[in-house]
Write a protein that holds these residues in place. Structure first.
Motif, PDB file in Angstrom:
ATOM      1  N   GLU A  41       6.784 -11.643 -21.317  1.00  0.00           N
ATOM      2  CA  GLU A  41       7.630 -10.587 -20.748  1.00  0.00           C
ATOM      3  C   GLU A  41       7.874 -10.811 -19.254  1.00  0.00           C
ATOM      4  O   GLU A  41       8.998 -10.657 -18.766  1.00  0.00           O
ATOM      5  CB  GLU A  41       6.968  -9.221 -20.970  1.00  0.00           C
ATOM      6  CG  GLU A  41       7.812  -8.053 -20.504  1.00  0.00           C
ATOM      7  CD  GLU A  41       7.137  -6.720 -20.760  1.00  0.00           C
ATOM      8  OE1 GLU A  41       7.396  -5.788 -19.972  1.00  0.00           O
ATOM      9  OE2 GLU A  41       6.361  -6.611 -21.725  1.00  0.00           O
ATOM     10  N   VAL A  42       6.851 -11.179 -18.513  1.00  0.00           N
ATOM     11  CA  VAL A  42       6.996 -11.442 -17.077  1.00  0.00           C
ATOM     12  C   VAL A  42       7.931 -12.630 -16.851  1.00  0.00           C
ATOM     13  O   VAL A  42       8.783 -12.608 -15.954  1.00  0.00           O
ATOM     14  CB  VAL A  42       5.614 -11.680 -16.427  1.00  0.00           C
ATOM     15  CG1 VAL A  42       5.744 -12.264 -15.034  1.00  0.00           C
ATOM     16  CG2 VAL A  42       4.819 -10.386 -16.381  1.00  0.00           C
ATOM     17  N   ALA A  43       7.780 -13.664 -17.652  1.00  0.00           N
ATOM     18  CA  ALA A  43       8.663 -14.828 -17.521  1.00  0.00           C
ATOM     19  C   ALA A  43      10.114 -14.432 -17.795  1.00  0.00           C
ATOM     20  O   ALA A  43      11.032 -14.878 -17.096  1.00  0.00           O
ATOM     21  CB  ALA A  43       8.215 -15.933 -18.475  1.00  0.00           C
ATOM     22  N   HIS A  44      10.298 -13.589 -18.793  1.00  0.00           N
ATOM     23  CA  HIS A  44      11.660 -13.127 -19.118  1.00  0.00           C
ATOM     24  C   HIS A  44      12.240 -12.311 -17.959  1.00  0.00           C
ATOM     25  O   HIS A  44      13.407 -12.484 -17.580  1.00  0.00           O
ATOM     26  CB  HIS A  44      11.626 -12.300 -20.405  1.00  0.00           C
ATOM     27  CG  HIS A  44      12.951 -11.758 -20.823  1.00  0.00           C
ATOM     28  ND1 HIS A  44      13.985 -12.567 -21.255  1.00  0.00           N
ATOM     29  CD2 HIS A  44      13.431 -10.483 -20.867  1.00  0.00           C
ATOM     30  CE1 HIS A  44      15.029 -11.828 -21.547  1.00  0.00           C
ATOM     31  NE2 HIS A  44      14.715 -10.549 -21.315  1.00  0.00           N
ATOM     32  N   GLN A  45      11.420 -11.428 -17.386  1.00  0.00           N
ATOM     33  CA  GLN A  45      11.888 -10.620 -16.266  1.00  0.00           C
ATOM     34  C   GLN A  45      12.167 -11.495 -15.035  1.00  0.00           C
ATOM     35  O   GLN A  45      13.136 -11.257 -14.310  1.00  0.00           O
ATOM     36  CB  GLN A  45      10.863  -9.536 -15.926  1.00  0.00           C
ATOM     37  CG  GLN A  45      10.780  -8.454 -16.983  1.00  0.00           C
ATOM     38  CD  GLN A  45       9.676  -7.455 -16.691  1.00  0.00           C
ATOM     39  OE1 GLN A  45       8.938  -7.581 -15.728  1.00  0.00           O
ATOM     40  NE2 GLN A  45       9.569  -6.437 -17.552  1.00  0.00           N
ATOM     41  N   ALA A  46      11.349 -12.497 -14.805  1.00  0.00           N
ATOM     42  CA  ALA A  46      11.597 -13.419 -13.692  1.00  0.00           C
ATOM     43  C   ALA A  46      12.912 -14.157 -13.896  1.00  0.00           C
ATOM     44  O   ALA A  46      13.677 -14.378 -12.951  1.00  0.00           O
ATOM     45  CB  ALA A  46      10.436 -14.404 -13.572  1.00  0.00           C
ATOM     46  N   ASN A  47      13.174 -14.536 -15.138  1.00  0.00           N
ATOM     47  CA  ASN A  47      14.434 -15.216 -15.462  1.00  0.00           C
ATOM     48  C   ASN A  47      15.613 -14.296 -15.203  1.00  0.00           C
ATOM     49  O   ASN A  47      16.646 -14.717 -14.668  1.00  0.00           O
ATOM     50  CB  ASN A  47      14.400 -15.685 -16.919  1.00  0.00           C
ATOM     51  CG  ASN A  47      15.550 -16.598 -17.254  1.00  0.00           C
ATOM     52  OD1 ASN A  47      16.078 -17.291 -16.389  1.00  0.00           O
ATOM     53  ND2 ASN A  47      15.963 -16.612 -18.519  1.00  0.00           N
ATOM     54  N   GLN A  48      15.474 -13.021 -15.578  1.00  0.00           N
ATOM     55  CA  GLN A  48      16.553 -12.069 -15.327  1.00  0.00           C
ATOM     56  C   GLN A  48      16.772 -11.881 -13.823  1.00  0.00           C
ATOM     57  O   GLN A  48      17.931 -11.785 -13.365  1.00  0.00           O
ATOM     58  CB  GLN A  48      16.210 -10.714 -15.972  1.00  0.00           C
ATOM     59  CG  GLN A  48      16.342 -10.699 -17.479  1.00  0.00           C
ATOM     60  CD  GLN A  48      15.973  -9.343 -18.068  1.00  0.00           C
ATOM     61  OE1 GLN A  48      15.177  -8.611 -17.502  1.00  0.00           O
ATOM     62  NE2 GLN A  48      16.554  -9.043 -19.216  1.00  0.00           N
ATOM     63  N   LEU A  49      15.694 -11.841 -13.050  1.00  0.00           N
ATOM     64  CA  LEU A  49      15.846 -11.721 -11.598  1.00  0.00           C
ATOM     65  C   LEU A  49      16.569 -12.921 -11.011  1.00  0.00           C
ATOM     66  O   LEU A  49      17.425 -12.794 -10.120  1.00  0.00           O
ATOM     67  CB  LEU A  49      14.471 -11.578 -10.934  1.00  0.00           C
ATOM     68  CG  LEU A  49      13.875 -10.171 -10.912  1.00  0.00           C
ATOM     69  CD1 LEU A  49      12.465 -10.204 -10.373  1.00  0.00           C
ATOM     70  CD2 LEU A  49      14.742  -9.260 -10.069  1.00  0.00           C
ATOM     71  N   THR A  50      16.221 -14.085 -11.511  1.00  0.00           N
ATOM     72  CA  THR A  50      16.876 -15.303 -11.045  1.00  0.00           C
ATOM     73  C   THR A  50      18.359 -15.266 -11.334  1.00  0.00           C
ATOM     74  O   THR A  50      19.180 -15.625 -10.479  1.00  0.00           O
ATOM     75  CB  THR A  50      16.247 -16.562 -11.707  1.00  0.00           C
ATOM     76  OG1 THR A  50      14.850 -16.571 -11.427  1.00  0.00           O
ATOM     77  CG2 THR A  50      16.871 -17.830 -11.225  1.00  0.00           C
ATOM     78  N   ASN A  51      18.701 -14.801 -12.521  1.00  0.00           N
ATOM     79  CA  ASN A  51      20.122 -14.689 -12.892  1.00  0.00           C
ATOM     80  C   ASN A  51      20.855 -13.660 -12.017  1.00  0.00           C
ATOM     81  O   ASN A  51      22.025 -13.841 -11.694  1.00  0.00           O
ATOM     82  CB  ASN A  51      20.268 -14.317 -14.369  1.00  0.00           C
ATOM     83  CG  ASN A  51      19.881 -15.463 -15.279  1.00  0.00           C
ATOM     84  OD1 ASN A  51      19.894 -16.616 -14.864  1.00  0.00           O
ATOM     85  ND2 ASN A  51      19.519 -15.136 -16.504  1.00  0.00           N
TER      86      ASN A  51
END
Length: 69
Positions: free
Chosen positions: A55-65
């Motif tokens: 979940e944290v990795a997914h949220q980090a990916n969304q922040l990057t986007n």
């Protein structure tokens, strides 16, 4: 002086040793049960930890986007 039967002390000692051994065996059984409960809890926590990392990795990916736009 009071006469004491020679077997009394030996019999008492054997009974006492047996009681102590039984108590130690019971304690060992309780600790074994506790150990298996903790192992099971640890497995559940490890699974939860893995989900949270995803979940944290997914949220980090969304922040990057979001930063790219």
């Amino acid at each position: 002086m009071i006469a004491v039967h020679q077997g009394t002390g030996v019999e008492f000692s054997a009974i006492y040793r047996r009681l102590v051994i039984n108590q130690l065996i019971r304690r060992l059984e309780l600790l074994e049960a506790e150990k298996y409960e903790l192992v099971a809890e640890n497995k559940l926590l490890a699974a939860e930890n893995a989900k949270l990392k995803i979940e944290v990795a997914h949220q980090a990916n969304q922040l990057t986007n979001l930063k790219i736009v």
